[in-house]
Design a protein around this motif. Structure first.
Motif, PDB file in Angstrom:
ATOM      1  N   GLY A  84      40.098  34.837  65.372  1.00  0.00           N
ATOM      2  CA  GLY A  84      39.970  36.087  66.102  1.00  0.00           C
ATOM      3  C   GLY A  84      38.809  36.861  65.516  1.00  0.00           C
ATOM      4  O   GLY A  84      38.615  36.871  64.291  1.00  0.00           O
ATOM      5  N   THR A  85      38.031  37.527  66.366  1.00  0.00           N
ATOM      6  CA  THR A  85      36.819  38.205  65.920  1.00  0.00           C
ATOM      7  C   THR A  85      36.876  39.685  66.265  1.00  0.00           C
ATOM      8  O   THR A  85      37.153  40.051  67.413  1.00  0.00           O
ATOM      9  N   LEU A  86      36.610  40.511  65.258  1.00  0.00           N
ATOM     10  CA  LEU A  86      36.563  41.957  65.444  1.00  0.00           C
ATOM     11  C   LEU A  86      35.206  42.458  64.972  1.00  0.00           C
ATOM     12  O   LEU A  86      34.819  42.231  63.816  1.00  0.00           O
ATOM     13  N   GLU A  87      34.470  43.114  65.858  1.00  0.00           N
ATOM     14  CA  GLU A  87      33.185  43.708  65.499  1.00  0.00           C
ATOM     15  C   GLU A  87      33.305  45.225  65.602  1.00  0.00           C
ATOM     16  O   GLU A  87      33.757  45.749  66.627  1.00  0.00           O
ATOM     17  N   VAL A  88      32.891  45.921  64.536  1.00  0.00           N
ATOM     18  CA  VAL A  88      33.024  47.373  64.487  1.00  0.00           C
ATOM     19  C   VAL A  88      31.731  47.989  63.955  1.00  0.00           C
ATOM     20  O   VAL A  88      30.944  47.326  63.270  1.00  0.00           O
ATOM     21  N   THR A  89      31.528  49.265  64.269  1.00  0.00           N
ATOM     22  CA  THR A  89      30.403  50.016  63.713  1.00  0.00           C
ATOM     23  C   THR A  89      30.935  51.226  62.964  1.00  0.00           C
ATOM     24  O   THR A  89      31.971  51.800  63.330  1.00  0.00           O
ATOM     25  N   MET A  90      30.209  51.606  61.912  1.00  0.00           N
ATOM     26  CA  MET A  90      30.579  52.747  61.077  1.00  0.00           C
ATOM     27  C   MET A  90      29.317  53.485  60.654  1.00  0.00           C
ATOM     28  O   MET A  90      28.220  52.926  60.688  1.00  0.00           O
ATOM     29  N   ASP A  91      29.489  54.734  60.210  1.00  0.00           N
ATOM     30  CA  ASP A  91      28.403  55.517  59.618  1.00  0.00           C
ATOM     31  C   ASP A  91      28.790  55.924  58.206  1.00  0.00           C
ATOM     32  O   ASP A  91      29.911  56.402  57.975  1.00  0.00           O
ATOM     33  N   TRP A  92      27.852  55.748  57.263  1.00  0.00           N
ATOM     34  CA  TRP A  92      28.007  56.259  55.906  1.00  0.00           C
ATOM     35  C   TRP A  92      27.336  57.634  55.879  1.00  0.00           C
ATOM     36  O   TRP A  92      26.120  57.733  56.055  1.00  0.00           O
ATOM     37  N   THR A 119      22.273  49.211  57.478  1.00  0.00           N
ATOM     38  CA  THR A 119      20.919  49.578  57.879  1.00  0.00           C
ATOM     39  C   THR A 119      20.652  51.015  57.458  1.00  0.00           C
ATOM     40  O   THR A 119      21.435  51.922  57.781  1.00  0.00           O
ATOM     41  N   ALA A 120      19.557  51.236  56.725  1.00  0.00           N
ATOM     42  CA  ALA A 120      19.224  52.563  56.215  1.00  0.00           C
ATOM     43  C   ALA A 120      18.717  53.461  57.337  1.00  0.00           C
ATOM     44  O   ALA A 120      17.886  53.048  58.146  1.00  0.00           O
ATOM     45  N   ARG A 121      19.221  54.696  57.375  1.00  0.00           N
ATOM     46  CA  ARG A 121      18.747  55.694  58.334  1.00  0.00           C
ATOM     47  C   ARG A 121      17.906  56.765  57.652  1.00  0.00           C
ATOM     48  O   ARG A 121      17.472  57.732  58.283  1.00  0.00           O
ATOM     49  N   THR A 122      17.701  56.557  56.366  1.00  0.00           N
ATOM     50  CA  THR A 122      16.763  57.301  55.534  1.00  0.00           C
ATOM     51  C   THR A 122      16.482  56.373  54.368  1.00  0.00           C
ATOM     52  O   THR A 122      17.074  55.300  54.276  1.00  0.00           O
ATOM     53  N   ASP A 123      15.564  56.711  53.478  1.00  0.00           N
ATOM     54  CA  ASP A 123      15.383  55.875  52.295  1.00  0.00           C
ATOM     55  C   ASP A 123      16.652  55.945  51.453  1.00  0.00           C
ATOM     56  O   ASP A 123      17.151  57.037  51.154  1.00  0.00           O
ATOM     57  N   VAL A 124      17.184  54.768  51.072  1.00  0.00           N
ATOM     58  CA  VAL A 124      18.486  54.710  50.398  1.00  0.00           C
ATOM     59  C   VAL A 124      18.363  53.946  49.087  1.00  0.00           C
ATOM     60  O   VAL A 124      17.760  52.866  49.037  1.00  0.00           O
ATOM     61  N   GLY A 169      27.663  65.461  57.109  1.00  0.00           N
ATOM     62  CA  GLY A 169      27.619  64.595  58.280  1.00  0.00           C
ATOM     63  C   GLY A 169      26.304  63.894  58.488  1.00  0.00           C
ATOM     64  O   GLY A 169      26.134  63.180  59.491  1.00  0.00           O
ATOM     65  N   ASN A 170      25.351  64.048  57.577  1.00  0.00           N
ATOM     66  CA  ASN A 170      24.075  63.351  57.694  1.00  0.00           C
ATOM     67  C   ASN A 170      24.281  61.867  57.425  1.00  0.00           C
ATOM     68  O   ASN A 170      24.946  61.483  56.456  1.00  0.00           O
ATOM     69  N   VAL A 171      23.690  61.013  58.279  1.00  0.00           N
ATOM     70  CA  VAL A 171      23.904  59.574  58.186  1.00  0.00           C
ATOM     71  C   VAL A 171      22.896  58.953  57.219  1.00  0.00           C
ATOM     72  O   VAL A 171      21.682  59.073  57.409  1.00  0.00           O
ATOM     73  N   LEU A 172      23.420  58.272  56.191  1.00  0.00           N
ATOM     74  CA  LEU A 172      22.567  57.534  55.258  1.00  0.00           C
ATOM     75  C   LEU A 172      22.405  56.090  55.706  1.00  0.00           C
ATOM     76  O   LEU A 172      21.310  55.527  55.631  1.00  0.00           O
ATOM     77  N   LEU A 173      23.521  55.480  56.153  1.00  0.00           N
ATOM     78  CA  LEU A 173      23.530  54.072  56.536  1.00  0.00           C
ATOM     79  C   LEU A 173      24.365  53.900  57.793  1.00  0.00           C
ATOM     80  O   LEU A 173      25.388  54.579  57.958  1.00  0.00           O
ATOM     81  N   THR A 174      23.959  53.012  58.667  1.00  0.00           N
ATOM     82  CA  THR A 174      24.855  52.547  59.723  1.00  0.00           C
ATOM     83  C   THR A 174      25.361  51.164  59.315  1.00  0.00           C
ATOM     84  O   THR A 174      24.609  50.362  58.742  1.00  0.00           O
ATOM     85  N   GLU A 175      26.618  50.930  59.582  1.00  0.00           N
ATOM     86  CA  GLU A 175      27.257  49.670  59.210  1.00  0.00           C
ATOM     87  C   GLU A 175      27.702  48.931  60.458  1.00  0.00           C
ATOM     88  O   GLU A 175      28.361  49.506  61.331  1.00  0.00           O
TER      89      GLU A 175
END
Length: 357
Positions: free
Chosen positions: A151-159, A192-197, A164-170
């Motif tokens: 079974g496969t589950l794909e999800v997205t998250m924000d770090w 994936t970096a949304r700013t320099d991390v 509430g500023n996003v550093l990374l998308t997961e």
């Protein structure tokens, strides 16, 4: 009468194939489960969870309640539905430890991302200190697909930071599989970096499991652990009745000696009410920092930390990983839950080769 019987026969022929679908949609146990849906993913948006059912038995759930600081897999069970993860702080069980409220099920995060502590964040952190911590927010379920072999589950998250500023998308893909007395979870996580991390070298990371009391190491002394913010946590001495866990690494190290060492896999074995159980975490050669350092503690924390090398190696190694805005890195791990038999190095090595081939 003949016409009436004919109508009944037609109705039976028409509706019988639909019964499994009707049962599944009503949230009932699918007694007429098709072979191509041995592994079922049942999405429940209202309760903020996706349940994973293998051969009609609950294996684990992806949960993202608003009162914890990251989505997790919780609880995790063997093929016979024995809990391998601690219940606290969601559903306490008698005799278990109540330290480290941020240790919940299976998770992935880190202790220093642009100076923010994602690892230790929980409801226990006071509001005036929250600006030092990061939170991982569930954003969407991209795919939840049942199947015969997996079974496969794909999800997205924000770090995010406290504002509430996003550093990374997961973007994470979980692959659930199992047959007989073995269950597996693949977690493939693209950050994936949304700013320099910067992932500054830190011992608090990265893929973590918090184990049931029975799978801890027996211990007769209290201990104290300090996080990256300097906050101490006391781990008291407890009754060792039924506590049987022991770590063994791919390098042949055992027990508490595995902490701060490198290895391509780790295996934790013990028994719960007479059931032989082993839980292996497999690292992948494509991961940054391979082979990972092990942040594996006898009190039940079981974690692979490829990025926290300085603290683990007493300063011999150091890795300050960084991503420019828009750059990505991917972490791949497999968790194997064995039950019903004693599991040795050859068993884990076989599964490791299958995972990394």
């Amino acid at each position: 009468m003949r016409n009436k019987n004919l109508v009944i026969l037609i109705l039976i022929i028409f509706f019988l194939p639909l019964l499994p679908t009707i049962a599944a949609n009503d949230g009932l146990t699918p007694h007429f489960m098709e072979d191509n849906e041995r592994i079922q993913l049942i999405q429940n948006d209202a309760e903020r969870r996706v349940d994973v059912i293998i051969d009609g038995k609950h294996f684990t759930s992806y949960i993202y309640p608003e009162n914890i600081a990251k989505p997790v897999l919780y609880p995790i069970k063997t093929a016979s539905e024995t809990f391998i993860t601690r219940g606290y702080p969601i559903a306490n069980r008698p005799g278990e430890r109540v330290d480290h409220p941020h240790h919940i099920g299976l998770w992935l995060n880190y202790g220093d991302v642009n100076g923010l502590d994602f690892w230790n964040n929980s409801e226990a952190i006071s509001p005036e200190r929250k600006d030092r911590y990061g939170t991982i927010l569930h954003k969407s379920i991209v795919k939840a697909v049942s199947g015969s072999k997996e079974g496969t589950l794909e999800v997205t998250m924000d770090w995010v930071d406290s504002k509430g500023n996003v550093l990374l998308t997961e973007n994470t893909t979980f692959i659930f599989a199992g047959k007989g007395d073995k269950r597996t979870i693949d977690r493939i996580t693209k950050l994936t970096a949304r700013t320099d991390v910067s992932f500054t070298d830190n011992k608090e990371g990265m893929l973590g499991l918090r184990m049931a009391r029975e799978l801890e190491h027996p211990s007769d002394k209290p201990e104290k652990f300090t996080d990256a913010q300097g906050n101490p946590t006391d781990v008291p001495s407890m009754n060792n009745e039924g506590v049987t866990g022991k770590y063994r690494s791919s390098e042949g190290l055992e027990g508490d000696d595995v902490w701060g060492t490198r290895g391509k896999w780790m295996n934790l074995s013990g028994t719960i009410q007479g059931e032989n159980i082993s839980v292996a975490i497999l690292d992948h050669p494509l991961n940054v920092g391979f082979p990972t350092y092990w942040h594996a503690r006898g009190y039940g924390l079981y974690a692979a930390n490829p990025l926290g090398q300085k603290a683990m190696s007493s300063g011999k190694d150091e890795l300050n990983h960084s991503l420019k805005n828009g750059e990505s890195t991917t972490f791949r791990h497999r968790i194997v839950v064995y039950s019903g038999k004693a599991v040795g190095d050859k068993d884990v090595e076989k599964d490791y080769k299958a995972f990394t081939k």
